[in-house]
Design a protein around this motif. Structure first.
Motif, PDB file in Angstrom:
ATOM      1  N   ALA A 204       0.681  -1.461   0.035  1.00 43.98           N
ATOM      2  CA  ALA A 204       0.204   0.392   0.228  1.00 43.98           C
ATOM      3  C   ALA A 204       1.184   0.995   0.230  1.00 43.98           C
ATOM      4  CB  ALA A 204      -1.055  -0.130   0.835  1.00 43.98           C
ATOM      5  N   THR A 205       2.453   1.038   0.615  1.00 48.13           N
ATOM      6  CA  THR A 205       2.660   2.673   0.554  1.00 48.13           C
ATOM      7  C   THR A 205       3.617   2.420  -0.696  1.00 48.13           C
ATOM      8  OG1 THR A 205       3.281   2.122   3.463  1.00 48.13           O
ATOM      9  CG2 THR A 205       4.586   3.061   2.211  1.00 48.13           C
ATOM     10  N   GLN A 206       3.847   1.843  -1.028  1.00 56.04           N
ATOM     11  CA  GLN A 206       4.704   1.753  -2.346  1.00 56.04           C
ATOM     12  C   GLN A 206       3.828   1.887  -3.794  1.00 56.04           C
ATOM     13  OE1 GLN A 206       8.402  -0.320  -2.680  1.00 56.04           O
ATOM     14  NE2 GLN A 206       7.531  -1.416  -0.766  1.00 56.04           N
ATOM     15  N   LEU A 207       2.413   1.310  -3.744  1.00 49.92           N
ATOM     16  CA  LEU A 207       2.047   1.212  -4.446  1.00 49.92           C
ATOM     17  C   LEU A 207       0.660   2.381  -4.317  1.00 49.92           C
ATOM     18  CD1 LEU A 207       2.051  -2.563  -5.496  1.00 49.92           C
ATOM     19  CD2 LEU A 207       3.279  -0.851  -6.568  1.00 49.92           C
ATOM     20  N   GLY A 208       0.454   2.904  -3.240  1.00 47.69           N
ATOM     21  CA  GLY A 208      -1.573   3.162  -2.722  1.00 47.69           C
ATOM     22  C   GLY A 208      -2.168   2.408  -3.462  1.00 47.69           C
ATOM     23  N   VAL A 209      -2.964   3.165  -2.633  1.00 47.89           N
ATOM     24  CA  VAL A 209      -4.040   1.849  -2.507  1.00 47.89           C
ATOM     25  C   VAL A 209      -5.510   2.440  -3.036  1.00 47.89           C
ATOM     26  CG1 VAL A 209      -4.702   2.926   0.117  1.00 47.89           C
ATOM     27  CG2 VAL A 209      -5.738   0.762   0.048  1.00 47.89           C
TER      28      VAL A 209
ATOM     29  N   PHE B  94      -4.356  -9.945  -2.092  1.00 50.36           N
ATOM     30  CA  PHE B  94      -5.071  -9.408  -2.285  1.00 50.36           C
ATOM     31  C   PHE B  94      -5.140  -8.335  -2.864  1.00 50.36           C
ATOM     32  CE2 PHE B  94      -9.506  -6.613  -2.684  1.00 50.36           C
ATOM     33  CZ  PHE B  94      -9.576  -6.512  -3.921  1.00 50.36           C
ATOM     34  N   LEU B  95      -4.376  -6.866  -3.498  1.00 53.02           N
ATOM     35  CA  LEU B  95      -4.198  -5.519  -3.142  1.00 53.02           C
ATOM     36  C   LEU B  95      -5.326  -4.964  -4.284  1.00 53.02           C
ATOM     37  CD1 LEU B  95      -0.293  -5.975  -3.271  1.00 53.02           C
ATOM     38  CD2 LEU B  95      -1.730  -5.841  -1.575  1.00 53.02           C
ATOM     39  N   LEU B  96      -5.283  -3.753  -3.732  1.00 55.48           N
ATOM     40  CA  LEU B  96      -5.710  -2.552  -4.725  1.00 55.48           C
ATOM     41  C   LEU B  96      -5.052  -1.527  -4.901  1.00 55.48           C
ATOM     42  CD1 LEU B  96      -9.996  -2.250  -3.432  1.00 55.48           C
ATOM     43  CD2 LEU B  96      -9.231  -3.448  -5.957  1.00 55.48           C
ATOM     44  N   PRO B  97      -4.056  -1.141  -5.829  1.00 55.25           N
ATOM     45  CA  PRO B  97      -3.242  -0.668  -5.729  1.00 55.25           C
ATOM     46  C   PRO B  97      -3.469   0.828  -6.521  1.00 55.25           C
ATOM     47  CG  PRO B  97      -2.537  -1.776  -7.414  1.00 55.25           C
ATOM     48  CD  PRO B  97      -3.831  -2.537  -6.583  1.00 55.25           C
ATOM     49  N   GLN B  98      -3.349   2.362  -6.485  1.00 56.65           N
ATOM     50  CA  GLN B  98      -3.422   2.924  -7.355  1.00 56.65           C
ATOM     51  C   GLN B  98      -3.542   2.662  -9.133  1.00 56.65           C
ATOM     52  OE1 GLN B  98      -5.636   5.981  -6.488  1.00 56.65           O
ATOM     53  NE2 GLN B  98      -5.593   5.629  -4.826  1.00 56.65           N
ATOM     54  N   GLU B  99      -2.507   2.345  -9.405  1.00 58.04           N
ATOM     55  CA  GLU B  99      -1.833   1.938 -11.015  1.00 58.04           C
ATOM     56  C   GLU B  99      -2.505   0.167 -10.635  1.00 58.04           C
ATOM     57  OE1 GLU B  99       1.325   3.908 -11.791  1.00 58.04           O
ATOM     58  OE2 GLU B  99       0.625   6.155 -11.310  1.00 58.04           O
ATOM     59  N   LYS B 100      -2.607  -0.110 -11.183  1.00 63.43           N
ATOM     60  CA  LYS B 100      -2.386  -1.719 -11.899  1.00 63.43           C
ATOM     61  C   LYS B 100      -1.517  -1.819 -12.504  1.00 63.43           C
ATOM     62  CE  LYS B 100      -5.860  -5.883 -12.785  1.00 63.43           C
ATOM     63  NZ  LYS B 100      -7.914  -5.783 -13.641  1.00 63.43           N
TER      64      LYS B 100
END
Length: 301
Positions: free
Chosen positions: A233-238, A263-269
């Motif tokens: 979450a810190t590096q990819l955004g959430v 399971f992740l929900l990054p700002q940029e996929k």
């Protein structure tokens, strides 16, 4: 008391050890994706403590050689001070963690606090070794010892990462009705249609397969799972906000095989970048387990 210690024979060893100790602390100090220590005030605090640790380490051997045992007792005071540093870091990070969308978790915080305490001891070790070598082998010996100590500190700066204990592969994020899966691993129930649509668009999944029995136990620890989510979450955004439980990143375990579904929900996929981030997640010292090293397990093997 300092008059004898600062005799001509010990001025250069003291100065050289002091300088190498400060270089060690500056070398170990960095603000990375975790944004801690903060710049500049957090760095000022840790550099100041590093200066104190360097001075104490440099003074130890000259004090013993001058039979000034009172000066050596300051080392015990330093140890107490550095334990207080650990407590300070723990308190600060716990307060910060209360406002994180994806918290670090207690084991991650304890690991960071332990690192900050340990680095002050590393500074003391560097200055002590440099001063001792300078006294015994002249200036060139001190420089060589100081450089070796800096190389050792550099090697100890970073610990083991998740890629050493698990195979990380992208997984398929899919919805079966209201149930969310990463490959065949169940993650959670998502009731809102809007949340399901966001998950289909932004969600990425990974399968972590432990390399051995030790890795299986370590990955199962909730603290290690939370560290994966926080670093991602810190590096990819959430792609979430407060009060959105349906959009919360999660790690779930397949109890039979020990595999982990992430399971992740990054700002940029970006699956490739997310894979690199998960591979670089540190293995927390406080959760690392080695059950195969116990006597009972060795007997069974």
């Amino acid at each position: 008391m300092l008059k004898g210690l600062l005799a001509y024979d010990y001025v250069f060893p003291l100065v050289l050890g002091f300088l190498f100790g400060i270089l060690c602390r500056i070398h170990l100090l960095r603000t990375d994706y975790r944004q801690y220590p903060t710049y500049p005030h957090g760095k000022i605090i840790h550099v100041s403590l590093g200066v104190i640790a360097s001075a104490l380490g440099a003074l130890a051997i000259p004090a013993l050689l001058k039979e000034n045992y009172t000066a050596v007792t300051f080392l015990t005071l330093a140890a107490q001070q550095f334990r207080d540093v650990r407590n300070m870091e723990r308190t600060t990070l716990n307060e910060i963690d209360k406002r994180e969308l994806v918290p670090r978790g207690g084991p991650y915080i304890e690991g960071i606090a332990m690192v900050f305490e340990g680095r002050n001891y590393m500074v003391m070790f560097t200055s002590l070794v440099t001063t001792t070598a300078t006294i015994l082998f002249h200036w060139w010996g001190g420089v060589i010892a100081g450089v070796i100590a800096l190389l050792i500190s550099r090697k100890l700066r970073s610990g083991k990462t998740l890629s050493l204990i698990a195979e990380i592969e992208p997984g398929e994020v899919r919805m079966e009705g209201r149930d969310l899966y990463v490959n065949d691993i169940y993650i959670m129930n998502v009731g809102l249609a809007d949340a399901q649509e966001i998950i289909r668009e932004q969600g990425v999944g990974f399968i972590l397969t432990p390399r051995d029995a030790n890795a299986k136990v370590t990955l199962a620890h909730p603290g290690q799972r939370q560290a994966i989510l926080h670093d991602a979450a810190t590096q990819l955004g959430v792609y979430t906000d407060t009060g959105e439980p349906s959009l919360t990143p999660l790690v779930k375990r397949d109890i039979k095989s020990g595999r982990m579904g992430v399971f992740l929900l990054p700002q940029e996929k970006d699956v490739e970048r997310a894979t690199s981030v998960i591979r670089a997640v540190p293995i927390l010292e406080s959760v690392f387990r080695m059950p195969t090293k116990t006597r009972m397990m060795k007997k069974e093997l």
